[in-house]
Design a protein around this motif. Structure first.
Motif, PDB file in Angstrom:
ATOM      1  N   THR A 157      -4.074 -18.308 -19.073  1.00  0.00           N
ATOM      2  CA  THR A 157      -3.305 -17.700 -20.175  1.00  0.00           C
ATOM      3  C   THR A 157      -3.280 -18.560 -21.421  1.00  0.00           C
ATOM      4  O   THR A 157      -2.709 -18.162 -22.431  1.00  0.00           O
ATOM      5  CB  THR A 157      -1.832 -17.478 -19.768  1.00  0.00           C
ATOM      6  OG1 THR A 157      -1.206 -18.762 -19.609  1.00  0.00           O
ATOM      7  CG2 THR A 157      -1.710 -16.664 -18.499  1.00  0.00           C
ATOM      8  N   ILE A 204      -6.013 -14.612 -22.458  1.00  0.00           N
ATOM      9  CA  ILE A 204      -5.824 -14.216 -21.053  1.00  0.00           C
ATOM     10  C   ILE A 204      -7.192 -14.025 -20.418  1.00  0.00           C
ATOM     11  O   ILE A 204      -8.036 -13.303 -20.954  1.00  0.00           O
ATOM     12  CB  ILE A 204      -5.027 -12.900 -20.945  1.00  0.00           C
ATOM     13  CG1 ILE A 204      -3.616 -13.074 -21.525  1.00  0.00           C
ATOM     14  CG2 ILE A 204      -4.956 -12.430 -19.498  1.00  0.00           C
ATOM     15  CD1 ILE A 204      -2.829 -11.779 -21.650  1.00  0.00           C
ATOM     16  N   HIS A 210       3.350 -19.388 -16.766  1.00  0.00           N
ATOM     17  CA  HIS A 210       3.115 -18.246 -17.658  1.00  0.00           C
ATOM     18  C   HIS A 210       2.865 -16.954 -16.885  1.00  0.00           C
ATOM     19  O   HIS A 210       3.247 -15.880 -17.322  1.00  0.00           O
ATOM     20  CB  HIS A 210       1.895 -18.506 -18.557  1.00  0.00           C
ATOM     21  CG  HIS A 210       2.210 -19.338 -19.760  1.00  0.00           C
ATOM     22  ND1 HIS A 210       1.274 -19.603 -20.748  1.00  0.00           N
ATOM     23  CD2 HIS A 210       3.346 -19.962 -20.159  1.00  0.00           C
ATOM     24  CE1 HIS A 210       1.834 -20.349 -21.684  1.00  0.00           C
ATOM     25  NE2 HIS A 210       3.078 -20.590 -21.348  1.00  0.00           N
ATOM     26  N   THR A 211       2.181 -17.082 -15.734  1.00  0.00           N
ATOM     27  CA  THR A 211       1.780 -15.870 -15.015  1.00  0.00           C
ATOM     28  C   THR A 211       2.949 -15.215 -14.286  1.00  0.00           C
ATOM     29  O   THR A 211       2.768 -14.154 -13.680  1.00  0.00           O
ATOM     30  CB  THR A 211       0.646 -16.188 -14.018  1.00  0.00           C
ATOM     31  OG1 THR A 211       1.038 -17.321 -13.247  1.00  0.00           O
ATOM     32  CG2 THR A 211      -0.653 -16.485 -14.750  1.00  0.00           C
ATOM     33  N   ARG A 270       2.517  -9.525 -20.640  1.00  0.00           N
ATOM     34  CA  ARG A 270       1.847 -10.305 -21.679  1.00  0.00           C
ATOM     35  C   ARG A 270       0.566  -9.585 -22.083  1.00  0.00           C
ATOM     36  O   ARG A 270      -0.138  -9.044 -21.220  1.00  0.00           O
ATOM     37  CB  ARG A 270       1.507 -11.657 -21.060  1.00  0.00           C
ATOM     38  CG  ARG A 270       0.877 -12.695 -21.918  1.00  0.00           C
ATOM     39  CD  ARG A 270       0.493 -13.909 -21.049  1.00  0.00           C
ATOM     40  NE  ARG A 270       1.624 -14.494 -20.343  1.00  0.00           N
ATOM     41  CZ  ARG A 270       2.427 -15.417 -20.859  1.00  0.00           C
ATOM     42  NH1 ARG A 270       2.192 -15.928 -22.046  1.00  0.00           N
ATOM     43  NH2 ARG A 270       3.446 -15.876 -20.173  1.00  0.00           N
ATOM     44  N   MET A 325      -1.347 -14.115 -28.538  1.00  0.00           N
ATOM     45  CA  MET A 325      -0.568 -13.643 -27.401  1.00  0.00           C
ATOM     46  C   MET A 325       0.732 -12.984 -27.835  1.00  0.00           C
ATOM     47  O   MET A 325       1.401 -13.466 -28.733  1.00  0.00           O
ATOM     48  CB  MET A 325      -0.276 -14.860 -26.513  1.00  0.00           C
ATOM     49  CG  MET A 325       0.203 -14.568 -25.137  1.00  0.00           C
ATOM     50  SD  MET A 325       1.988 -14.325 -25.029  1.00  0.00           S
ATOM     51  CE  MET A 325       2.617 -15.961 -25.350  1.00  0.00           C
TER      52      MET A 325
END
Ligand SMILES: Cc1ncc(COP(=O)(O)O)c(C=O)c1O
Length: 467
Positions: free
Chosen positions: A243, A247, A275-276, A394, A439
């Motif tokens: 990410t 991504i 982040h995931t 995201r 992002m």
């Protein structure tokens, strides 16, 4: 691979027209936007000037100079998905503190729990009952039985690496090209013509990271096996989907094969879900059944109050216990006086119990889909060879026709100039994107109208760029 709906192939929206951006036009438009930014933010300009005489580089942390515009905005207040700067402009925040504020800013329940705890003792080096509640909740979400707390995801990664080295008695770690896992020395590394060395911008590396780290491209199983064959890798530290260089989703079947290789060659798998976590309440680990040996989760876990966690399997727990000696537990290189403090744990409990809930993800994930669809439609309309990728809550656009499959491809598609222009264009019209790439992150407080505002602004920018 069992991608959730939002991580499926259909979320990879590829554009095949190849209109390119005229650089002269880009410069002219950028200059116009720079002037607009300076003239509409006099108070931020004044504070930035004043900051030059007390803060190194005029900012509290050096990366704050990377924001688009001649100086960073100074913030007056933030609430839910919006913030207001010192010049009185209000913004939709799609950066959300690069995930630290994925909960939305200052969720009321968290603010109240924090205020209560602040009155009742902030840090003691003794446990509170909240720690057990959080450990049990993390166990339920991620399936790993035993947890520890740190102040940052960086520390959680560093301690995971130490544990992996200690229990495997192997010297190296393995990461993916263009990864980011916080300020962990071993990870500031890159491949240049197949040779491992310090990543560009690495400040004062303690040793050449080639000594500590093997690097391979994401989605390259043969490369991974080749690197593991040396039998010197203690752990593979990885985001389940990359990410931090845009991504990058794993190929179908990638993780089940990679997991098997990591196991076969005696290394541990550390899943960095910082982040995931955007993929769902249990991150990609839950969505894709990844079965890591160690899992790291930081940033939004405390609604913005510093805190992070790492969890380990029963087997890892036993292997650590076999090597620990009570007399030395405070000098093993895993610690932190403020780690596991009462305030962080109270914030984590309130966040996990009330904010980052399954219902919140059910709101956020479709919103990211709305962002991806809206931007993809405008890209198509403008005839640009760009694409949009979504991972749960995201979404991100990249300046290449096809979604990159690895860090090298994604970095090659980067366009710093174009990125800064688009970010500044959005900022001047009331939308903040992360300064690092393109992002956009959704919070439980983000609304459809917030997303539609961004889509309209993006359409205007794409129109001006290609007119
Ligand atoms: C995947 C990942 N892991 C770890 C970190 C480090 O987090 P922190 O800076 O809060 O320590 C980051 C920061 O961006 C990240 O993206």
């Amino acid at each position: 691979m069992g991608f959730s709906v939002d991580c499926s192939e259909s979320a990879r929206l590829s554009m095949h027209d190849t209109k390119t951006v005229d650089r002269n036009r880009l410069h002219t438009l950028h200059q116009r936007e720079e002037k607009r930014f300076v003239s509409t933010h006099p108070r931020s300009a004044e504070l930035y000037l004043r900051a030059q005489s007390s803060l190194l580089g005029g900012v509290p942390m050096n990366w704050m100079n990377k924001w688009a515009g001649a100086f960073p905005l100074f913030v007056k207040s933030a609430s839910c998905a919006h913030f207001t700067d010192v010049d009185g402009h209000e913004y939709v925040d799609l950066c959300l503190g690069d995930t630290g504020a994925m909960t939305g800013h200052s969720p009321q329940i968290v603010a109240e729990a924090v205020a209560r705890r602040a009155r009742e003792g902030i840090t003691l080096m003794l446990p509170t009952e909240d720690a057990i509640w959080v450990g049990e909740e993390l166990q339920r979400r991620f399936g790993l039985p035993f947890w520890q707390f740190t102040l940052t995801a960086t520390d959680a990664n560093r301690f995971s690496i130490r544990i992996a080295r200690e229990i495997t008695q192997r010297p190296k770690i393995l990461v993916f090209h263009y990864c980011y896992h916080g300020t962990v020395d071993e990870t500031f590394v890159s491949l240049r013509d197949g040779v491992v060395g310090p990543r560009r911008g690495n400040i004062g590396p303690p040793v050449n990271p080639a000594e500590t780290t093997r690097v391979v491209e994401f989605n390259d199983l043969a490369g991974l096996e080749e690197a593991l064959k040396h039998h010197d890798v203690a752990c593979v530290l990885a985001e389940p989907a990359m990410t931090n260089v845009g991504i990058i989703l794993p190929d179908d079947g990638y993780w089940s094969a990679a997991r098997e290789l990591i196991r076969r060659y005696g290394a541990l798998f550390v899943a960095d879900e910082t982040h995931t976590i955007c993929a769902g309440p249990g991150g990609c680990t839950r969505e894709w059944n990844l079965q890591p040996d160690i899992l790291v989760f930081g940033k939004p876990i405390g609604g913005g109050i510093p805190g992070a966690a790492y969890g380990v399997t029963e087997e890892v727990a036993q292997r650590i216990a076999a090597r620990l000696h009570l007399e030395d537990v405070d000098v093993g290189g895993i610690g932190g006086t403020l780690a596991g403090n009462a305030l962080s744990l109270a914030a984590m409990r309130a966040t996990l119990e009330h904010i980052l809930t399954p219902a919140a993800f059910a709101h956020m994930i479709p919103l990211a889909g709305r962002f991806a669809d809206g931007v993809a439609q405008q890209i198509r309309g403008a005839g640009l060879a760009w694409n949009v990728t979504q991972l749960g809550a995201r979404a991100e656009y990249t300046f290449s026709a096809k979604p990159p499959r690895n860090g090298g491809e994604s970095a090659a598609a980067g366009d710093f100039e174009l990125e800064r222009f688009l970010h500044l264009y959005a900022l001047n019209r009331g939308v903040l994107l992360t300064p690092f790439h393109n992002m956009a992150l959704m919070s439980p407080a983000t609304s459809e109208s917030d997303i539609d505002l961004h889509t309209r602004i993006f359409a205007e920018a794409a129109g001006e760029l290609t007119a």
